[in-house]
Design an enzyme around this catalytic site. Structure first.
Site, PDB file in Angstrom:
ATOM      1  N   GLU A  85      35.424  33.406 -92.829  1.00  0.00           N
ATOM      2  CA  GLU A  85      34.918  34.758 -93.128  1.00  0.00           C
ATOM      3  C   GLU A  85      33.952  35.247 -92.056  1.00  0.00           C
ATOM      4  O   GLU A  85      32.924  34.600 -91.793  1.00  0.00           O
ATOM      5  CB  GLU A  85      34.215  34.751 -94.500  1.00  0.00           C
ATOM      6  N   LYS A 280      28.340  33.305-105.041  1.00  0.00           N
ATOM      7  CA  LYS A 280      29.411  33.203-104.043  1.00  0.00           C
ATOM      8  C   LYS A 280      28.796  33.279-102.650  1.00  0.00           C
ATOM      9  O   LYS A 280      29.213  32.569-101.736  1.00  0.00           O
ATOM     10  CB  LYS A 280      30.435  34.323-104.266  1.00  0.00           C
ATOM     11  N   ASP A 296      33.744  17.031 -99.927  1.00  0.00           N
ATOM     12  CA  ASP A 296      34.709  17.601-100.875  1.00  0.00           C
ATOM     13  C   ASP A 296      34.144  18.899-101.459  1.00  0.00           C
ATOM     14  O   ASP A 296      33.334  18.878-102.379  1.00  0.00           O
ATOM     15  CB  ASP A 296      34.953  16.550-101.968  1.00  0.00           C
ATOM     16  N   HIS A 393      28.681  43.542 -91.990  1.00  0.00           N
ATOM     17  CA  HIS A 393      29.949  42.868 -92.222  1.00  0.00           C
ATOM     18  C   HIS A 393      31.064  43.494 -91.384  1.00  0.00           C
ATOM     19  O   HIS A 393      31.837  42.797 -90.735  1.00  0.00           O
ATOM     20  CB  HIS A 393      30.291  42.937 -93.711  1.00  0.00           C
TER      21      HIS A 393
HETATM   22  C1  MEV Z   1      30.371  38.071 -99.365  1.00  0.00           C
HETATM   23  O1  MEV Z   1      31.155  37.005 -98.905  1.00  0.00           O
HETATM   24  C2  MEV Z   1      29.133  37.562-100.077  1.00  0.00           C
HETATM   25  C3  MEV Z   1      28.261  38.629-100.730  1.00  0.00           C
HETATM   26  O2  MEV Z   1      29.051  39.421-101.605  1.00  0.00           O
HETATM   27  C4  MEV Z   1      27.175  37.908-101.476  1.00  0.00           C
HETATM   28  C5  MEV Z   1      26.309  38.801-102.331  1.00  0.00           C
HETATM   29  O3  MEV Z   1      26.774  39.853-102.779  1.00  0.00           O
HETATM   30  O4  MEV Z   1      25.160  38.388-102.588  1.00  0.00           O
HETATM   31  C6  MEV Z   1      27.701  39.558 -99.686  1.00  0.00           C
END
Ligand code: MEV
Length: 438
Positions: A85, A280, A296, A393
């Site tokens: 990513e 995430k 793992d 991003h």
């Molecule tokens: C993207 O891979 C991760 C985010 O969505 C985490 C978050 O929203 O805190 C940017």
């Protein structure tokens, strides 16, 4: 057209590829070329990768990036990250630099206990089962000595075996609930081998236990397996600094930054939809280092998310507060990791990654991985509560879009320059590329 095949695993690699390309691809030669493009020209290295799993037809590459400037307990690290990513490594590097100037990350390992269970069925009186267990417990440990000898010599091994009555939840269901210390090994093989030995001893000794009726003697072992839930293999990572040092933007005070940041964390603490995405972001950092160091990541993911739900509602892994003018941001996270065994001694890039990290013990690696998670979470929240996530991003994603449209080197230079001062969107990139090509 799909079709079944028997004896596939016995075919040679090239015969497997022939079958795959003939069965699934309209242009078998093109498909074969792509598969072979990813083979390593070093035959020995290719064979090593072929033998990691079964039915290997090629390699699947992930980029290995590095995030420098991580100060952890006063030691500097460059952290290797394997991830596909865009913007994750850049975000980690930014967070590392930010906290480098504010004292770095502080970490502590809280506990290192791992769990395994023998799940079994017993039809009879619990009191008799308890007497049998008390009698047999030393023999369970003794019979597994061939497996535990080396681990015990190094200071690890079996910590305890408990008998657990689970009949309130499922009829006749009991467990041997076993805790282990596996030192620098993740310990899955060690734990599973011990458990299977316990199960064997437990079942066979039950046949000789005089107090059992004939029915009670027939203990049925359902399965013996480690648990990837490791709430007692826990590490804490923290950053802190005076509130006024928090903001790098002259238009936002440290106080205002902290307030909004803490609101964002609090939302993730109380709102599961947000908590999952928040966590995430943590896992973006964690998984990338877990993968780079040959650990793992499925085990880590499963354990971490279970931990995030331990109070009955899925919630944020990280927390923030201000105490006496000091902003504190921290996380406690369960991580079962190894720096010996498994891929760690086999995969050349894993060996390199571990060397880059000063050849850490499992405890040290727990701390580094937790820091990568906290840094990633900090970077994401900082963007989300200030500029928004898309600005950074999409800048990082720009190259992916350009590659998708097969931009050449000079087009890439021109377009990248253009987007230094313009917002990147998928359409805007296509338009800019079209204008340039016209
Ligand atoms: C993207 O891979 C991760 C985010 O969505 C985490 C978050 O929203 O805190 C940017």
């Amino acid at each position: 057209m799909s079709k079944t095949i028997s004896g596939f695993s016995k075919l040679s690699k090239s015969k497997k590829i022939d079958w795959i390309v003939d069965t699934y691809f309209s242009n078998a030669e093109d498909a074969k070329t792509i598969l072979k493009q990813y083979w390593n020209t070093n035959d020995k290295l290719q064979q090593l990768h072929d033998e990691f799993i079964e039915n290997t037809i090629t390699n699947y590459y992930l980029p290995l990036g590095v995030a420098p400037n991580f100060l952890i307990n006063d030691t500097l690290y460059t952290i290797p990250m394997a991830i596909e990513e865009s913007s994750v490594v850049a975000a980690a590097s930014k967070a590392a630099k930010f906290w480098l100037d504010r004292g770095g990350f502080k970490t502590t390992v809280i506990s290192t206990t791992k769990i395994g269970q023998v799940h079994f069925m017993y039809k009879g009186e619990f009191e008799k089962l308890k007497s049998f267990f008390t009698l047999i417990k030393p023999k369970l440990i003794q019979d597994s000595e061939a497996i535990t000898k080396n681990m015990t010599k190094r200071g690890g091994g079996i910590l305890d075996i408990e008998l657990r009555d689970k009949t309130a939840e499922m009829e006749n269901y009991f467990q041997l609930h076993v805790s282990f210390e596996t030192l620098d090994a993740m310990g899955a093989n060690f734990i599973n081998s011990c458990l299977e030995q316990f199960a064997k001893t437990f079942k066979s000794e039950a046949l000789n236990f005089n107090l059992f009726s004939e029915e009670e003697k027939q203990i049925e072992i359902v399965m013996s397996i480690l648990s990837n839930y490791v709430p007692d293999c826990l590490v804490r990572a923290e950053v802190n600094c005076p509130v006024e040092n928090l903001s790098e933007d002259p238009n936002i005070s440290g106080e205002a930054f902290a307030r909004k940041f803490m609101q964002a964390v609090h939302i993730a603490e109380i709102e599961p939809y947000r908590a999952v995405t928040h966590n995430k972001g943590v896992m973006n950092g964690i998984d990338a280092v877990v993968l780079a160091t040959g650990n793992d990541f499925r085990a880590v993911e499963a354990g971490v998310h279970a931990y995030a739900s331990r109070n009955g509602r899925y919630s944020s892994l990280s927390h923030a507060e201000i105490e006496n003018g000091i902003f504190k941001f921290w996380m406690e996270i369960p991580l079962a990791l190894g720096t010996v065994g498994g891929l760690t001694g086999l995969h050349p890039l894993v060996k390199l990654s571990l060397e880059m990290l000063h050849k850490p013990s499992a405890k040290e690696l727990m701390q580094i991985v937790a820091v990568a998670g906290l840094a990633q979470n900090f970077a994401a929240l900082r963007s989300l509560t200030t500029t928004g996530i898309q600005q950074g991003h999409m800048k990082m994603h720009l190259m992916n879009i350009l590659n998708q449209f097969e931009a050449n080197a000079s087009e890439k230079t021109a377009i990248t320059k253009h987007f230094e001062t313009n917002a990147v969107t998928h359409n805007a990139v296509i338009e800019a590329l079209k204008a340039l090509r016209d």
